[in-house]
Scaffold this motif. Structure first.
Motif, PDB file in Angstrom:
ATOM      1  N   ILE A 133       0.871  -1.172   0.000  1.00 20.13           N
ATOM      2  CA  ILE A 133       0.000   0.000   0.000  1.00 20.13           C
ATOM      3  C   ILE A 133       0.907   1.221   0.000  1.00 20.13           C
ATOM      4  O   ILE A 133       1.779   1.359   0.856  1.00 20.13           O
ATOM      5  N   THR A 134       0.691   2.089  -0.984  1.00 22.50           N
ATOM      6  CA  THR A 134       1.542   3.265  -1.131  1.00 22.50           C
ATOM      7  C   THR A 134       0.942   4.461  -0.392  1.00 22.50           C
ATOM      8  O   THR A 134      -0.225   4.458  -0.010  1.00 22.50           O
ATOM      9  N   ASN A 135       1.758   5.483  -0.232  1.00 21.37           N
ATOM     10  CA  ASN A 135       1.309   6.695   0.467  1.00 21.37           C
ATOM     11  C   ASN A 135       0.135   7.378  -0.229  1.00 21.37           C
ATOM     12  O   ASN A 135      -0.643   8.077   0.411  1.00 21.37           O
ATOM     13  N   ASP A 136       0.010   7.167  -1.542  1.00 24.82           N
ATOM     14  CA  ASP A 136      -1.115   7.786  -2.260  1.00 24.82           C
ATOM     15  C   ASP A 136      -2.337   6.868  -2.328  1.00 24.82           C
ATOM     16  O   ASP A 136      -3.286   7.143  -3.049  1.00 24.82           O
ATOM     17  N   VAL A 162       0.023  -5.473  -5.985  1.00 24.52           N
ATOM     18  CA  VAL A 162       0.314  -6.858  -5.633  1.00 24.52           C
ATOM     19  C   VAL A 162       1.298  -7.414  -6.655  1.00 24.52           C
ATOM     20  O   VAL A 162       1.154  -7.185  -7.858  1.00 24.52           O
ATOM     21  N   GLY A 163       2.320  -8.135  -6.170  1.00 20.47           N
ATOM     22  CA  GLY A 163       3.279  -8.747  -7.077  1.00 20.47           C
ATOM     23  C   GLY A 163       4.273  -9.597  -6.323  1.00 20.47           C
ATOM     24  O   GLY A 163       4.216  -9.718  -5.099  1.00 20.47           O
ATOM     25  N   VAL A 164       5.200 -10.193  -7.064  1.00 16.93           N
ATOM     26  CA  VAL A 164       6.231 -11.048  -6.488  1.00 16.93           C
ATOM     27  C   VAL A 164       7.449 -10.180  -6.174  1.00 16.93           C
ATOM     28  O   VAL A 164       7.995  -9.527  -7.068  1.00 16.93           O
ATOM     29  N   LEU A 165       7.856 -10.172  -4.907  1.00 14.49           N
ATOM     30  CA  LEU A 165       9.019  -9.376  -4.489  1.00 14.49           C
ATOM     31  C   LEU A 165      10.285  -9.994  -5.069  1.00 14.49           C
ATOM     32  O   LEU A 165      10.605 -11.151  -4.805  1.00 14.49           O
ATOM     33  N   LYS A 166      10.996  -9.210  -5.872  1.00 17.64           N
ATOM     34  CA  LYS A 166      12.227  -9.682  -6.491  1.00 17.64           C
ATOM     35  C   LYS A 166      13.470  -9.084  -5.849  1.00 17.64           C
ATOM     36  O   LYS A 166      14.547  -9.661  -5.926  1.00 17.64           O
ATOM     37  N   GLY A 167      13.329  -7.918  -5.234  1.00 13.61           N
ATOM     38  CA  GLY A 167      14.491  -7.303  -4.608  1.00 13.61           C
ATOM     39  C   GLY A 167      14.130  -6.024  -3.890  1.00 13.61           C
ATOM     40  O   GLY A 167      13.024  -5.495  -4.042  1.00 13.61           O
ATOM     41  N   SER A 193       3.765   2.727   2.346  1.00 24.91           N
ATOM     42  CA  SER A 193       3.171   2.798   3.689  1.00 24.91           C
ATOM     43  C   SER A 193       3.211   1.446   4.373  1.00 24.91           C
ATOM     44  O   SER A 193       3.591   1.341   5.534  1.00 24.91           O
ATOM     45  N   VAL A 194       2.787   0.392   3.654  1.00 25.92           N
ATOM     46  CA  VAL A 194       2.673  -0.943   4.245  1.00 25.92           C
ATOM     47  C   VAL A 194       3.113  -1.983   3.230  1.00 25.92           C
ATOM     48  O   VAL A 194       2.756  -1.911   2.063  1.00 25.92           O
TER      49      VAL A 194
END
Length: 99
Positions: A19-22, A27-32, A71-72
């Motif tokens: 969740i972004t500040n805006d 949603v996605g796969v964390l790569k780095g 944010s989260v």
């Protein structure tokens, strides 16, 4: 890979929700990630919530989110998520974070 925050190492190559500040939900796969918690997501999409129609999913693909705009970050339960009927889900869009 740098230590961007507690627990991010354990989420690499897993599906996450950001969740972004805006108020965006991506949603996605964390790569780095790096020390500033800038993150790289693959196979990502944005979930756009509405009170009038189901959740729209906008395909983003490979996507980078700046750490100062996050944010989260949360782990996504893929089994639970796959059982959701997003076309019937209604919700108010999140409002931007005010500092």
């Amino acid at each position: 890979m740098a230590t961007g925050g507690p627990g991010l190492e354990s989420l690499v190559d897993q599906q996450i929700s950001v969740i972004t500040n805006d108020g965006r939900n991506i949603v996605g796969v964390l790569k780095g990630f790096d020390q500033a918690t800038n993150i790289i997501l693959d196979e990502s999409h944005e979930r756009v919530f509405s009170t009038k129609e189901g959740v729209q999913q906008l395909v983003l693909g490979l996507y980078i989110i700046r750490g100062d705009n996050i944010s989260v970050v949360g782990e996504l339960d893929e089994e639970l998520d796959s059982n959701l009927d997003l076309s019937k889900l209604r919700a108010h869009p999140l409002k931007p974070v005010i500092h």
